[in-house]
Design a protein around this motif. Sequence first.
Motif, mmCIF file in Angstrom:
data_model
loop_
_atom_site.group_PDB
_atom_site.id
_atom_site.type_symbol
_atom_site.label_atom_id
_atom_site.label_comp_id
_atom_site.label_asym_id
_atom_site.label_seq_id
_atom_site.Cartn_x
_atom_site.Cartn_y
_atom_site.Cartn_z
ATOM 1 N N ASP A 26 0.813 -1.216 0.000
ATOM 2 C CA ASP A 26 0.000 0.000 0.000
ATOM 3 C C ASP A 26 0.850 1.270 0.000
ATOM 4 O OD1 ASP A 26 -2.201 -1.656 0.016
ATOM 5 O OD2 ASP A 26 -2.726 -1.269 2.116
ATOM 6 N N LEU A 27 2.006 1.212 0.643
ATOM 7 C CA LEU A 27 2.900 2.373 0.680
ATOM 8 C C LEU A 27 3.644 2.568 -0.638
ATOM 9 C CD1 LEU A 27 4.383 2.022 4.270
ATOM 10 C CD2 LEU A 27 2.793 3.782 3.461
ATOM 11 N N GLY A 28 3.642 1.548 -1.476
ATOM 12 C CA GLY A 28 4.262 1.662 -2.789
ATOM 13 C C GLY A 28 5.786 1.637 -2.773
ATOM 14 N N TYR A 29 6.361 1.006 -1.766
ATOM 15 C CA TYR A 29 7.821 0.924 -1.709
ATOM 16 C C TYR A 29 8.337 0.164 -2.918
ATOM 17 C CZ TYR A 29 8.434 2.705 3.024
ATOM 18 O OH TYR A 29 8.487 3.514 4.120
ATOM 19 N N LYS A 30 9.422 0.661 -3.496
ATOM 20 C CA LYS A 30 10.032 0.007 -4.640
ATOM 21 C C LYS A 30 11.081 -1.026 -4.206
ATOM 22 C CE LYS A 30 9.434 3.960 -7.773
ATOM 23 N NZ LYS A 30 8.044 3.950 -7.593
ATOM 24 N N ASN A 31 11.445 -0.993 -2.938
ATOM 25 C CA ASN A 31 12.432 -1.943 -2.418
ATOM 26 C C ASN A 31 11.876 -3.360 -2.471
ATOM 27 O OD1 ASN A 31 12.468 0.700 -0.913
ATOM 28 N ND2 ASN A 31 14.476 -0.064 -0.348
ATOM 29 N N LYS A 32 12.771 -4.301 -2.684
ATOM 30 C CA LYS A 32 12.403 -5.713 -2.563
ATOM 31 C C LYS A 32 12.250 -6.005 -1.074
ATOM 32 C CE LYS A 32 14.247 -10.326 -3.359
ATOM 33 N NZ LYS A 32 15.433 -11.079 -3.810
ATOM 34 N N ILE A 33 11.158 -6.660 -0.692
ATOM 35 C CA ILE A 33 10.914 -7.024 0.697
ATOM 36 C C ILE A 33 11.232 -8.511 0.834
ATOM 37 C CG2 ILE A 33 9.287 -6.965 2.618
ATOM 38 C CD1 ILE A 33 9.677 -4.220 1.257
ATOM 39 N N VAL A 34 12.168 -8.838 1.705
ATOM 40 C CA VAL A 34 12.567 -10.224 1.922
ATOM 41 C C VAL A 34 12.095 -10.627 3.314
ATOM 42 C CG1 VAL A 34 14.489 -11.855 1.976
ATOM 43 C CG2 VAL A 34 14.599 -9.862 0.468
ATOM 44 N N PHE A 35 11.256 -11.650 3.381
ATOM 45 C CA PHE A 35 10.681 -12.109 4.643
ATOM 46 C C PHE A 35 11.389 -13.366 5.135
ATOM 47 C CE2 PHE A 35 7.268 -9.521 2.992
ATOM 48 C CZ PHE A 35 6.745 -8.928 4.129
ATOM 49 N N PHE A 36 11.575 -13.414 6.446
ATOM 50 C CA PHE A 36 12.122 -14.595 7.114
ATOM 51 C C PHE A 36 11.217 -14.928 8.278
ATOM 52 C CE2 PHE A 36 15.743 -12.516 5.189
ATOM 53 C CZ PHE A 36 16.406 -13.559 4.574
ATOM 54 N N SER A 37 10.945 -16.216 8.467
ATOM 55 C CA SER A 37 10.147 -16.641 9.616
ATOM 56 C C SER A 37 11.036 -17.120 10.756
ATOM 57 C CB SER A 37 9.163 -17.737 9.220
ATOM 58 O OG SER A 37 9.861 -18.854 8.710
#
Length: 74
Positions: A26-37
């Motif tokens: 929703d914020l429109g960030y262009k950065n790649k978001i990498v998730f870790f659990s």
Amino acid sequence: MKMHRDILVIEDDEDDRDILREIFRDLGYKNKIVFFSDSTEALDYIRKPEIEPFIIISDINMPKLGGFELRNII
């Protein structure tokens, strides 16, 4: 500072990861978001010499390695 480096999110709760995914979308960030659990997997990733994240967002209460311990190691 390179603003478009990856954003790393370390969160063991799937619902919280989904909420964060929506927020960044929703914020429109262009950065790649990498998730870790798992914070130990994130630490292995961060230790790679080619990895230079823009920001690391971490849960505090996690099994194995909590957020404060992770911060101290980094």
